[in-house]
Design a protein around this motif. Structure first.
Motif, mmCIF file in Angstrom:
data_model
loop_
_atom_site.group_PDB
_atom_site.id
_atom_site.type_symbol
_atom_site.label_atom_id
_atom_site.label_comp_id
_atom_site.label_asym_id
_atom_site.label_seq_id
_atom_site.Cartn_x
_atom_site.Cartn_y
_atom_site.Cartn_z
ATOM 1 N N ASP A 211 -5.903 9.260 6.771
ATOM 2 C CA ASP A 211 -5.346 10.236 7.717
ATOM 3 C C ASP A 211 -4.610 9.534 8.847
ATOM 4 O O ASP A 211 -3.717 10.115 9.474
ATOM 5 N N GLU A 212 -4.971 8.269 9.124
ATOM 6 C CA GLU A 212 -4.313 7.499 10.177
ATOM 7 C C GLU A 212 -3.189 6.619 9.643
ATOM 8 O O GLU A 212 -2.561 5.904 10.406
ATOM 9 N N GLY A 213 -2.954 6.653 8.315
ATOM 10 C CA GLY A 213 -1.864 5.888 7.735
ATOM 11 C C GLY A 213 -2.354 4.820 6.778
ATOM 12 O O GLY A 213 -3.544 4.444 6.768
ATOM 13 N N LEU A 214 -1.445 4.332 5.949
ATOM 14 C CA LEU A 214 -1.783 3.342 4.933
ATOM 15 C C LEU A 214 -2.253 2.033 5.567
ATOM 16 O O LEU A 214 -3.204 1.405 5.083
ATOM 17 N N GLU A 215 -1.616 1.613 6.625
ATOM 18 C CA GLU A 215 -1.989 0.348 7.247
ATOM 19 C C GLU A 215 -3.430 0.381 7.750
ATOM 20 O O GLU A 215 -4.199 -0.570 7.532
ATOM 21 N N ALA A 216 -3.825 1.502 8.372
ATOM 22 C CA ALA A 216 -5.203 1.624 8.876
ATOM 23 C C ALA A 216 -6.189 1.600 7.717
ATOM 24 O O ALA A 216 -7.271 0.977 7.812
ATOM 25 N N ALA A 217 -5.875 2.276 6.620
ATOM 26 C CA ALA A 217 -6.777 2.305 5.466
ATOM 27 C C ALA A 217 -6.924 0.918 4.859
ATOM 28 O O ALA A 217 -8.040 0.518 4.461
ATOM 29 N N GLY B 264 4.559 -5.942 6.529
ATOM 30 C CA GLY B 264 5.901 -6.152 7.045
ATOM 31 C C GLY B 264 6.194 -5.260 8.246
ATOM 32 O O GLY B 264 5.667 -4.155 8.386
ATOM 33 N N ASP B 265 7.087 -5.752 9.113
ATOM 34 C CA ASP B 265 7.430 -5.005 10.320
ATOM 35 C C ASP B 265 8.230 -3.741 10.014
ATOM 36 O O ASP B 265 8.212 -2.789 10.795
ATOM 37 N N SER B 266 8.959 -3.716 8.884
ATOM 38 C CA SER B 266 9.837 -2.577 8.569
ATOM 39 C C SER B 266 9.182 -1.562 7.647
ATOM 40 O O SER B 266 9.867 -0.785 6.994
ATOM 41 N N LEU B 267 7.830 -1.539 7.624
ATOM 42 C CA LEU B 267 7.159 -0.625 6.703
ATOM 43 C C LEU B 267 7.474 0.826 7.027
ATOM 44 O O LEU B 267 7.812 1.623 6.161
ATOM 45 N N GLY B 268 7.378 1.214 8.276
ATOM 46 C CA GLY B 268 7.691 2.590 8.667
ATOM 47 C C GLY B 268 6.655 3.580 8.158
ATOM 48 O O GLY B 268 5.538 3.231 7.759
ATOM 49 N N VAL B 269 7.046 4.836 8.150
ATOM 50 C CA VAL B 269 6.166 5.912 7.702
ATOM 51 C C VAL B 269 6.214 5.996 6.181
ATOM 52 O O VAL B 269 7.282 6.036 5.575
ATOM 53 N N VAL B 270 5.037 6.037 5.570
ATOM 54 C CA VAL B 270 4.928 6.115 4.114
ATOM 55 C C VAL B 270 4.429 7.509 3.749
ATOM 56 O O VAL B 270 3.457 7.994 4.336
ATOM 57 N N PRO B 271 5.069 8.200 2.791
ATOM 58 C CA PRO B 271 4.598 9.519 2.374
ATOM 59 C C PRO B 271 3.136 9.473 1.947
ATOM 60 O O PRO B 271 2.648 8.463 1.434
ATOM 61 N N GLU B 272 2.458 10.570 2.145
ATOM 62 C CA GLU B 272 1.010 10.619 1.936
ATOM 63 C C GLU B 272 0.629 10.244 0.514
ATOM 64 O O GLU B 272 -0.281 9.437 0.292
ATOM 65 N N LEU B 273 1.314 10.808 -0.488
ATOM 66 C CA LEU B 273 0.963 10.534 -1.883
ATOM 67 C C LEU B 273 1.245 9.077 -2.243
ATOM 68 O O LEU B 273 0.458 8.436 -2.948
ATOM 69 N N ALA C 239 -13.376 -14.560 -6.755
ATOM 70 C CA ALA C 239 -12.363 -15.105 -5.842
ATOM 71 C C ALA C 239 -12.996 -15.496 -4.514
ATOM 72 O O ALA C 239 -13.949 -14.873 -4.037
ATOM 73 N N ARG C 240 -12.458 -16.558 -3.898
ATOM 74 C CA ARG C 240 -12.902 -16.978 -2.585
ATOM 75 C C ARG C 240 -11.953 -16.506 -1.480
ATOM 76 O O ARG C 240 -12.315 -16.483 -0.319
ATOM 77 N N ARG C 241 -10.738 -16.118 -1.893
ATOM 78 C CA ARG C 241 -9.772 -15.641 -0.911
ATOM 79 C C ARG C 241 -8.831 -14.639 -1.597
ATOM 80 O O ARG C 241 -8.398 -14.853 -2.721
ATOM 81 N N ILE C 242 -8.554 -13.587 -0.861
ATOM 82 C CA ILE C 242 -7.689 -12.523 -1.377
ATOM 83 C C ILE C 242 -6.592 -12.279 -0.341
ATOM 84 O O ILE C 242 -6.863 -12.242 0.865
ATOM 85 N N THR C 243 -5.361 -12.076 -0.821
ATOM 86 C CA THR C 243 -4.228 -11.793 0.074
ATOM 87 C C THR C 243 -3.579 -10.479 -0.350
ATOM 88 O O THR C 243 -3.246 -10.294 -1.538
ATOM 89 N N VAL C 244 -3.410 -9.594 0.612
ATOM 90 C CA VAL C 244 -2.743 -8.301 0.379
ATOM 91 C C VAL C 244 -1.447 -8.280 1.194
ATOM 92 O O VAL C 244 -1.484 -8.451 2.417
ATOM 93 N N ARG C 245 -0.306 -8.087 0.510
ATOM 94 C CA ARG C 245 1.005 -8.019 1.173
ATOM 95 C C ARG C 245 1.600 -6.628 0.959
ATOM 96 O O ARG C 245 1.572 -6.099 -0.147
ATOM 97 N N LEU C 246 2.126 -6.094 2.024
ATOM 98 C CA LEU C 246 2.704 -4.752 1.981
ATOM 99 C C LEU C 246 3.996 -4.745 2.784
ATOM 100 O O LEU C 246 4.036 -5.248 3.916
ATOM 101 N N GLY C 247 5.073 -4.206 2.197
ATOM 102 C CA GLY C 247 6.340 -4.165 2.910
ATOM 103 C C GLY C 247 7.308 -3.187 2.260
ATOM 104 O O GLY C 247 7.076 -2.672 1.172
ATOM 105 N N ARG C 248 8.408 -2.936 2.962
ATOM 106 C CA ARG C 248 9.445 -2.012 2.480
ATOM 107 C C ARG C 248 10.613 -2.830 1.925
ATOM 108 O O ARG C 248 11.060 -3.788 2.549
#
Length: 654
Positions: free
Chosen positions: A532-538, A555-564, A586-595
């Motif tokens: 409810d607070e956005g993908l980044e918060a989740a 990424g800085d340019s992610l912006g608003v992502v549609p709910e679905l 795994a001993r380390r996990i990396t999650v990358r998200l961007g537009r």
């Protein structure tokens, strides 16, 4: 009253006067050949006279009708005049005018003048530019001057009877002047043909079809010349040319009348190509026969047999080459049709070699016909009407239907005045490609409906998850918490001696706390409330709960992502993190998200043992289905001992 109508009406009494003169001659007595020539001239004049009058009645300002009437009057006047002179010569009882006899010596040019002027005014019936007017004046002047010089010739007239009744005294040099006008007349005729070709180049579809009708009729002129050659070869004279002359005077008026009154009755282009192809083959056969006949030593029986065999073999070879000859002729006189046929053959080869799609047919037709307004519609199997390759409705009222195996597969809707090129041959060439395009259109429509259905199902499931999460959070969870608080109030009100009951209440409250925690975990698995607070918060909440360190890079340019889209990306990340922790060690996990443009790219990588595979019914297969339902893609790279990388690209328009 227009000039054209006045000329057509004036021709009728003149024709009647000519017939009356011929009737007078017949009563005086003429031989059978003269009577036969008169009958032939009457027959040849009737089509021009009748059709010319009908065209003028239909189109009072149409000069074509007046010229047809004039041509009929000329051939009729020639026949009647020849009959009168034959009767006067045979009986000696009819009066003869010397000036009239002199004026007829160069009258043969009058037989060509109406047809030469027809080249300049057809099909509009008007001299439309200065060049046409100059050519018309030149033709008339040459005909008049040639008639004057022929009348003043120092050579004897056609026969002794005519020469005896000479109306004008011979003038030295008139013969040379008359001969000098012949190449001028031929040049003017050639320029008239070139002027017609120029008008053909700039005419619209209807005008081109009308001019082709005139060209079809004009093919009878060289045909008559061929008959003349054949007559000399067979009979030693030109008598057989009379058949060609009659065909010319019957065929040309009929073709012109069709062009003016019903130009769309047949495809004039195909008729012209076939006629010229046949004429070219016949001309080649005649030329071959002449060359073989002139071969030295042809008098022997063996040579004659070889002549016949060579002529037969040459005729068969030319007949086999006729389609190629017609194709070459078509590229000149019916260029738009041949260009379209060639384009269709090339397009068909591209389709079969997977260099083009059947849906590209409309673009190919527009390019080959230079018709940007052309539409191609495909028949819809369920219901009526036609649709284009994108499934949009196509209006077919002015279209040309395309059928395959007796079934309408589609329709071609040309722009205004552009449909002449789509004849029977073109429709046959189009049929297979239209049917393939129809099947592709229906398949694309069905796939689009399936994709839309998948998205609707996914959206419904998402809303249902959201509703269940809310119901669990606001409903069952709150009731369990309230129940636990009620039990604590009861516990505080118990007497000190009820220690056993107090312990039982402690256990019940502890069980309720466990149930609330499990319920929260279930609700979070259905749909985390942090979305409810956005993908980044989740994702930050997901990384905080993981027992293995998760490095989050957004990424800085992610912006608003549609709910679905956000929910789908979250579940891809949650599944990937869960697999890395539970199965990969795994001993380390990396999650990358961007537009990236209009898409969201999510990447989850780990340093675990690798070897992850997508199996039917497994978690990765479920993620692929969910991502695919949104029109996205997912890629899994996992090698033994080198970790796993899961990348998902989700379309995101907002």
């Amino acid at each position: 009253m227009g000039l054209a109508r006045a000329v057509s009406i004036a021709v009728l009494p003149l024709a009647a006067m000519s017939l009356a003169t011929a009737a007078w001659a017949l009563t005086a007595g003429v031989d059978a050949s003269a009577a036969g020539w008169l009958g032939m001239c009457i027959v040849m004049s009737l089509p021009s006279l009748i059709l010319g009058y009908l065209i003028t009645v239909r189109f009072p300002k149409q000069g074509v009708g007046a010229l047809l009437s004039g041509a009929g009057l000329v051939i009729l006047a020639v026949g009647c005049g020849d009959t009168y002179l034959a009767a006067a010569q045979e009986t000696g009882k009819l009066p003869v005018n010397g000036l009239w006899i002199s004026s007829t010596q160069g009258g043969w040019m009058l037989l060509y003048l109406p047809w030469a002027l027809m080249l300049l005014v057809f099909p509009s019936g008007r001299l439309e530019d200065k060049g046409a007017r100059k050519l018309a004046i030149g033709l008339g002047a040459v005909v008049v001057c040639f008639g004057v010089f022929a009348a003043l010739s120092t050579e004897p007239y056609g026969d002794a009877f005519q020469d005896m009744h000479r109306g004008l005294a011979p003038m030295p040099g008139a013969d040379l002047a008359a001969v000098g006008l012949l190449p001028v007349f031929l040049a003017l005729l050639a320029l008239s043909v070139a002027h017609l070709a120029k008008r053909f180049k700039h005419a619209d579809g209807v005008g081109r079809n009308q001019i082709r009708w005139l060209a079809v009729a004009g093919a009878s002129v060289p045909s008559t010349l061929l008959l003349c050659w054949v007559g000399y070869l067979v009979n030693g004279n030109e008598s057989i040319v009379m058949i060609g002359l009659a065909a010319m005077y019957l065929f040309i008026p009929a073709a012109i009348a069709v062009a003016i009154l019903r130009e769309d009755l047949f495809d004039a282009g195909r008729v012209l190509v076939s006629a010229l192809g046949l004429l070219a083959v016949l001309g080649a056969v005649v030329l071959l026969a002449v060359l073989l006949a002139l071969w030295p030593g042809i008098e022997s029986r063996t040579s004659i047999a070889l002549l016949v065999a060579g002529a037969a073999a040459g005729t068969l070879a030319l007949a086999a080459l006729r389609p190629r000859i017609q194709h070459l002729i078509g590229r000149i006189v019916y260029a738009e049709h041949e260009r379209l046929i060639d384009a269709l053959k090339a397009f068909e080869n591209q389709v079969f070699t997977h260099a083009a799609l059947p849906a590209d047919l409309e673009k190919t037709l527009r390019a080959s016909t230079s018709d940007p307004a052309l539409r191609v519609g495909y028949a819809v199997s369920t219901g009526n009407g036609f649709r284009d390759a994108q499934g949009r409705p196509v209006r077919s009222e002015t279209g040309v239907p395309v059928a395959l195996a007796g079934r309408i597969a589609g329709v071609v809707v040309p722009g205004p005045g552009r449909g002449r090129v789509f004849n029977t041959e073109t429709m046959k060439a189009l049929a297979l490609m239209v049917e393939m395009g129809r099947q592709q259109m229906e398949l694309s429509t069905a796939l689009a409906e399936v994709e839309a259905s998948r998205i609707r199902i996914l959206l419904a499931a998402h809303h249902e998850r959201k509703r269940l999460e809310r119901d669990l959070h606001d409903g069952a969870q709150q009731r369990l918490v309230a129940l636990g608080m009620a039990l604590r109030r009861i516990q505080r009100q118990l007497p000190p001696r009820e220690q056993a009951l107090r312990g039982m209440l402690d256990e019940s409250v502890a069980e309720l706390g466990t149930a609330v925690a499990e319920l929260r975990q279930i609700a979070h698995g259905i749909r985390p409330s942090a979305l409810d607070e956005g993908l980044e918060a989740a994702l930050r909440q997901l990384s905080g709960r993981s027992p293995t360190p998760v490095q989050l890079r957004i990424g800085d340019s992610l912006g608003v992502v549609p709910e679905l889209v956000g929910a789908t990306a979250y579940f891809v990340a949650a599944e990937a993190v869960h697999n890395a922790v539970k199965h990969a060690g795994a001993r380390r996990i990396t999650v990358r998200l961007g537009r990236e443009g209009e898409s969201v790219r999510l990447s989850v990588s780990d340093d675990g043992r690798g070897g992850a595979t997508r199996t039917p019914g497994g978690g990765l297969a479920g993620l692929a289905d969910r991502v695919g339902a949104l029109g996205g893609s997912i890629n899994v790279r996992s090698h033994d001992g080198r970790g796993t990388v899961i990348e998902a690209v989700l379309p995101c328009a907002s």
